[in-house]
Motif scaffolding. Structure first.
Motif, PDB file in Angstrom:
ATOM      1  N   VAL A 188       0.828  -1.209   0.000  1.00  0.00           N
ATOM      2  CA  VAL A 188       0.000   0.000   0.000  1.00  0.00           C
ATOM      3  C   VAL A 188       0.862   1.258   0.000  1.00  0.00           C
ATOM      4  N   PHE A 189       0.540   2.163  -0.914  1.00  0.00           N
ATOM      5  CA  PHE A 189       1.041   3.525  -0.873  1.00  0.00           C
ATOM      6  C   PHE A 189      -0.019   4.376  -0.190  1.00  0.00           C
ATOM      7  N   ALA A 190       0.355   5.004   0.914  1.00  0.00           N
ATOM      8  CA  ALA A 190      -0.580   5.796   1.715  1.00  0.00           C
ATOM      9  C   ALA A 190      -0.336   7.274   1.463  1.00  0.00           C
ATOM     10  N   LEU A 191      -1.359   7.952   0.925  1.00  0.00           N
ATOM     11  CA  LEU A 191      -1.236   9.360   0.548  1.00  0.00           C
ATOM     12  C   LEU A 191      -2.090  10.234   1.463  1.00  0.00           C
ATOM     13  N   ALA A 192      -1.509  11.307   1.948  1.00  0.00           N
ATOM     14  CA  ALA A 192      -2.236  12.298   2.754  1.00  0.00           C
ATOM     15  C   ALA A 192      -1.330  13.499   2.950  1.00  0.00           C
ATOM     16  N   ARG A 193      -1.869  14.552   3.555  1.00  0.00           N
ATOM     17  CA  ARG A 193      -1.101  15.776   3.730  1.00  0.00           C
ATOM     18  C   ARG A 193      -0.274  15.793   5.008  1.00  0.00           C
ATOM     19  N   ARG A 194      -0.661  15.032   6.031  1.00  0.00           N
ATOM     20  CA  ARG A 194      -0.027  15.148   7.337  1.00  0.00           C
ATOM     21  C   ARG A 194       1.090  14.116   7.506  1.00  0.00           C
ATOM     22  N   GLU A 195       2.307  14.615   7.436  1.00  0.00           N
ATOM     23  CA  GLU A 195       3.470  13.735   7.411  1.00  0.00           C
ATOM     24  C   GLU A 195       3.610  12.910   8.688  1.00  0.00           C
ATOM     25  N   ALA A 196       3.418  13.525   9.848  1.00  0.00           N
ATOM     26  CA  ALA A 196       3.621  12.810  11.106  1.00  0.00           C
ATOM     27  C   ALA A 196       2.655  11.639  11.228  1.00  0.00           C
ATOM     28  N   LYS A 197       1.403  11.862  10.882  1.00  0.00           N
ATOM     29  CA  LYS A 197       0.418  10.779  10.959  1.00  0.00           C
ATOM     30  C   LYS A 197       0.725   9.677   9.945  1.00  0.00           C
ATOM     31  N   LEU A 198       1.160  10.063   8.751  1.00  0.00           N
ATOM     32  CA  LEU A 198       1.532   9.060   7.755  1.00  0.00           C
ATOM     33  C   LEU A 198       2.718   8.219   8.231  1.00  0.00           C
ATOM     34  N   ASN A 199       3.708   8.872   8.804  1.00  0.00           N
ATOM     35  CA  ASN A 199       4.882   8.137   9.270  1.00  0.00           C
ATOM     36  C   ASN A 199       4.526   7.170  10.389  1.00  0.00           C
ATOM     37  N   ALA A 200       3.620   7.580  11.267  1.00  0.00           N
ATOM     38  CA  ALA A 200       3.183   6.682  12.337  1.00  0.00           C
ATOM     39  C   ALA A 200       2.444   5.479  11.754  1.00  0.00           C
ATOM     40  N   LEU A 201       1.613   5.725  10.749  1.00  0.00           N
ATOM     41  CA  LEU A 201       0.887   4.632  10.101  1.00  0.00           C
ATOM     42  C   LEU A 201       1.849   3.692   9.383  1.00  0.00           C
ATOM     43  N   ALA A 202       2.875   4.248   8.772  1.00  0.00           N
ATOM     44  CA  ALA A 202       3.871   3.421   8.085  1.00  0.00           C
ATOM     45  C   ALA A 202       4.620   2.537   9.072  1.00  0.00           C
ATOM     46  N   ALA A 203       4.968   3.104  10.226  1.00  0.00           N
ATOM     47  CA  ALA A 203       5.661   2.315  11.242  1.00  0.00           C
ATOM     48  C   ALA A 203       4.786   1.179  11.746  1.00  0.00           C
ATOM     49  N   GLU A 204       3.490   1.418  11.800  1.00  0.00           N
ATOM     50  CA  GLU A 204       2.545   0.403  12.285  1.00  0.00           C
ATOM     51  C   GLU A 204       2.261  -0.679  11.251  1.00  0.00           C
ATOM     52  N   THR A 205       2.127  -0.293   9.980  1.00  0.00           N
ATOM     53  CA  THR A 205       1.602  -1.214   8.973  1.00  0.00           C
ATOM     54  C   THR A 205       2.594  -1.658   7.903  1.00  0.00           C
TER      55      THR A 205
END
Length: 259
Positions: free
Chosen positions: A41-58
Motif C-alpha cells: 500500500v502507498f498511503a497518501l495524505a497531507r499530514r506527514e507525522a500521521k503518515l509516518n506513524a501509520l507506516a511504522a505500524e503497517t
C-alpha cells in the motif's frame, strides 16, 4: 505459493493499492486492513507525522500528497508508478465543511469540498487510470449516502458527493470493454475521530451530538472491510455500489437514538 497466486484477485500484477486520505478515519483503516490482507500500500495524505506513524505500524509506504494540488499529486504518482504496477486506487480523501443552509452558506466551504471531494478524486484517478488499465485494476471511490439522499444543512457536502458518485458511475459506463472495475462504496453514519469535528470547525460538542444515543454507529474499520472485500473479488466481478449503514440508521432523517 506466492501471495499473488493465492489471492482471489488473479492477475499478473502485484496487489498494490494507492489509498488517499490515509492519515485518519476510513483512509487509515483501509491501509491497515489492506496491509493485513497482504497488499502493498502507498498511503497518501497531507499530514506527514500521521503518515509516518501509520507506516511504522503497517509497513505501508507513506507519500505526503495534497490531491488538490497538481504538482504534489503528479510527484506522488510518478513515485508510485516508478515502483511497479498498481492494482487499485482507493479514493478515501474527502470531507464535509460546515452545515449551513443554502441561503447563508460559505462559498469558500463549498469550494474546498469540491476541490477535495470531486476534483481531487478526478485528478488522481486520471493520472493512475492508464496504469490500472494495464493491470486489470480497480478504481474505488468512498462516496457517501449524502450523495444519494440530500438533507437540510448539507447542500454543499451532498452536492459534492452527488458529483463524486456520478463521476464514478459515468466512468464505469465509459470503461465498458476495458479491463478496469469502478466501485462506489457509500457509507452512512460512521463515527470517526475527525469527520464531524472538521465539519463543525473544531466544535467537539456539536460533533459528538451527531452520534448521541445512536447504538453502534459504523466504525472506519467496517468500511475498510467493505473495501477489501470488493477489491478481492475476481477481476471480472465489478461491485458497482455498496450502500452501508449502521442498523440504527434507516436514512439520514430516520435514525434510532436511545434515550
Amino acid at each position: 505459493m506466492s501471495q499473488e497466486s493465492s489471492s482471489p484477485t488473479s492477475s499478473t500484477s502485484a496487489r498494490t493499492a494507492v489509498v488517499t486520505g490515509a492519515s485518519s478515519g476510513i483512509g487509515a483503516a483501509t491501509v491497515r486492513t489492506l496491509t493485513a490482507a497482504g497488499w502493498t500500500v502507498f498511503a497518501l495524505a497531507r499530514r506527514e507525522a500521521k503518515l509516518n506513524a501509520l507506516a511504522a505500524e503497517t509497513g505501508c509506504t507513506p507519500i505526503v500528497t495534497d490531491i488538490t494540488d497538481e504538482e504534489s499529486t503528479q510527484a506522488a504518482v510518478d513515485r508510485i508508478l516508478a515502483a511497479g504496477p498498481v492494482k487499485a486506487l482507493v479514493n478515501c480523501a474527502g470531507g464535509a465543511i460546515g452545515k449551513d443552509p443554502v441561503a447563508t452558506a460559505n462559498l469558500d466551504d463549498w469550494r474546498a469540498m469540491y476541490e477535495l471531494n470531486v476534483l481531487g478524486t478526478l485528478r488522481i484517478t486520471q493520472k493512475l487510470l492508464p496504469a490500472l488499465k494495464e493491470s486489470s485494476g480497480s478504481v474505488l471511490v468512498i462516496s457517501s449516502t449524502a450523495g444519494i439522499e440530500p438533507y437540510e444543512g448539507g447542500a454543499g457536502y451532498c452536492a459534492s458527493k452527488f458529483a463524486e458518485r456520478v463521476m464514478a458511475r459515468v466512468l464505469r459506463l465509459e470503461l465498458i470493454g476495458e479491463p478496469v472495475r469502478v466501485i462506489d462504496i457509500a457509507p452512512g453514519m460512521v463515527h470517526t475521530d475527525e469527520f464531524s469535528v472538521k465539519r463543525f470547525h473544531g466544535d467537539a460538542a456539536k460533533a459528538e451530538a451527531v452520534y448521541a444515543g445512536v447504538p453502534d454507529p459504523l466504525k472506519a474499520e467496517d468500511i475498510a472491510e467493505c473495501v477489501r472485500w470488493a477489491l478481492e473479488q475476481p477481476d471480472t466481478v465489478d461491485v458497482d455500489q455498496i450502500v452501508v449503514r449502521p442498523r440504527a440508521e434507516g436514512s439520514y432523517t430516520k435514525v434510532y437514538r436511545q434515550a
